[in-house]
Structure formats: C-alpha cells, structure tokens
Design an enzyme around this catalytic site. Sequence first.
Site: not given
Length: 470
Positions: A12, A16, A78, A164, A179, A241, A347, A419
């Site tokens: 899917g 949403r 699918q 359902e 379910n 979702n 880094r 320095s």
Amino acid sequence: MERIAAVVLAAGKGTRMKSDRVKVLHRICGRPLAWFPVRAAFALDCAPVVLVVGHQAERVEEEFSALFPGAPLRFARQKEQLGTGHAVMAARPALRDAGVRDSDAVLILYGDTPLVTAETLQRLVRAKQQAGAPLAFITTLPADPHGYGRIVRNAKGSPEKIVEEKDASPEERKIGEVNAGIYLADASFLFGMLERATRNNRQGEYYLTDVVSAASAAAREGRAAWPVTVDASEEEVSGVNDRAQLAWNAARLRERRLAALMRDGVSIVDPAVTYVDEGVEVGVDTVLEPLVSLRGKTRVGRGVQIGQGSILVDVEVADGATILPYSHLESAKVGKGAIVGPFARLRPGADVGEQAHVGNFVELKKTALGKGSKANHLSYLGDAVIGEGVNVGAGTITCNYDGQKKHVTTIEDGAFIGSDTQLVAPVTVHKGAYVGTGTTVREDVPAGSLAVSAGKQRNIEGWVEKKKKK
C-alpha cells in the site's frame, strides 16, 4: 515441527501519511517501518519471508535487500491493490519458487505493525499445533473497536467469521473483540480458499478475513478442526496509518529497547528523552545522559560516559571513553579512555586514539589523532595524520583545501603546535618539532626545530592619542 513461511503485506501507498515516500519506508527507530515485522518473522525462523510490494516497489526491494543480506527474503509485486486476499495470492509464486509445500504453514503479517513480537507469534504457532487446526489468528480488545473487523463466535466460543465494519450489522458492531490481521494457516487450505474467493462486499475487494469463514465451514462439516485464536494487547498489534501513529509506535519501541539495555547493565538517566536506534550496541556500565541519541551502526564499549545532548551516528567508541555534553560524532572512532567534547564535532573519518583529548569547539574531519595527543580548544583539523603525544594549541587550522584538491597535514610524535597556527597542506611537522604561536607553516618543519613566521613586535608610542585627534 511444521515448516513456516511468512508473507508480509507492504504494497500500500499509505495516503494518510501525506508523503511522497511509501508508508513502509518511513523510518522508525532507525529502520524502515516494515523492517520490524520482517525481523519478527525471521526471529520465528520463518523461511522464506516474502515481502509483498506495490507502490515504489523498486525502492522497497533495494532497501530491504541491503538490510537483510543473505537472509531468505523474497519479494512479490502486487500490481493492483484488490484487497488483502489478493495481496497474499500475489506472494504464491514466490513461495512456490522457494519450495514451500502444501503441507507447510504460512504466517501473514502486515508491514505497518512494528510492535508485534516473536513471543506472541510463537504463541500463535503453539495454539495452531495443539489444536491441529488449519488456521489460527490473533485477536484483540481495543478501547474503541470502531473501524475494525469484528470476531463473530458461535455458542461454543469458536470463531465463525470476521465481519468488516462496513459490512457489519448494528448488533455485530457492538462486539468488542476485533481482528488483528495476523494469521497462520496451512498453505493448502489458505490458497485453496483464496482461489475460490469473491469480491461480493462493499469494498469490492478480496478479503483475507474470508479465510476464517472457510475454516469454520470446514469445521462444521467435520473436515477440519475449528480455527483457534490467540489474544494480544491492542498496543502490540496497533498499525501505523499517519505521522502521529508513527511517532506513538516509535515511542513504544524505544521503551522496549531502553528497558532491554538497562536490564543488560546500561545506565540511562532519563529514558523518556534518550534515543537508541535498533541495532546499536552499548556495553555494560556505560552511562547515557538525557537527550543522548545513538543512531545507525553505532557501537559503544564498556564503561563509557556519554554526556547530555550528544549525537553519535555510525560511531565506534572504545571502553572507558568519555563523550562530554553536546558533541556531534559521525562515522568516527573514539579510542579507549579518550575524551571528546564538550561541543566537539567529529566528522567522517575522524579517529581519536587511546587517551587522546578533543576539546570544546574542535572539529576533526578525516583526521587521526594519536595516543595521548590533545587538541583542546577551538581548532579545525582536516585531512591530517597526527602522531602520539602531540599538543595542538587553540585556534589551530589545517588548510587542507586549495580550491581543487584536498591535501594531508602530518604532525609527527611529540610535536608542539602553538596557538593560532595555520598549517598549509601538504606539509609535515616532524618529530619533536615546535611551531611558535601565530605561525603560518608553509614548509616542512625538521625534527627538533622551532618554526616561527611572525615578524618582530613594534610598539608605536602615542598612536592612540594621535588616532583620537584625527
């Protein structure tokens, strides 16, 4: 013990989520969403595990192939989303190619349920085996069953069917047991039922839930044992979702991960604001202060102190090291007993040796800092090889980029860098040499030498008063 294959439904789009990225690739605790049910299936020794993909199929396949190298993971596409039953049928060729037989069992999971555990799935396996049933599935009792398929049971308590929400009667909608969408079925029974399935419902889809009706019909006719159920908490079988549910599930996963670390001897000062990705390793007696984030492939040794607000991404930290607060480390190594921070940045390619010190506002990039060496203040060291026992003074910069190429600065053992020094690469400061404060080093410094480039100081008396008058 029957052989178990698994099918994870992940085709899917997830509209949403309001995203250009397919839902199952949204990351949660450092992993894509569908990684968690796939992992749970492998933890149950399922083989193969077939991931059914659809939207952005190539991206999903590429990412999951990299995440599970060498594992018996296969993919099925699918092309049309015609329901959950149709998605399982799409996996059948991949299962056959992997040698799955009719006598084997097939576990069906969803790619957006990251909280399901291998322990619950093991209970499902035991329930099916003990009943000798062709089907077992998971149910739950949510606080609000609205929107879920209801479990309709007969007078003896056996499940008759799943209805359902859109197809349920007013009485059926009053049922609280729903379910969870997780099934374990004999392959022959599962695919035999799906071959006969129809789309005679309000959604016009092939419902996977029809497998329960088929199993109960077989039981009534004496052809099989009644299907059995296993209960799970609403939390464990909750799906994702939208972004809010993604964050909620991530919080539950973090709670589990941190609880496991604390049981294994890691001190976490405030688990509510500590973030540890799946796959991160943390040794005994390590302390994680609030707002610490350990990501990617990070490995932390024993007895390490990681200060508040520090972020480590793909970092190796050896035993006894200290990361002081608000330091950011990425693709770097920190040696045994070394100290980094506070407010330090390592880094990619930074390698801090044993007992070495990297202090506040010091940045290392692709630089090796040898054993016992120190760069404690306000310095940038890039593309450098620094030996043992070197002192790098505040404000030191390796000028490693000439506008076209990067060049290496080498500072050998025991050297002292004053320095406010600039080292213009490629350049080498040899063993035991000194570089005076404020020096710009453009040429190699011989061993034991002192390099200075600043001119003699002049004092112009009365200059301030003259400037005021002007």
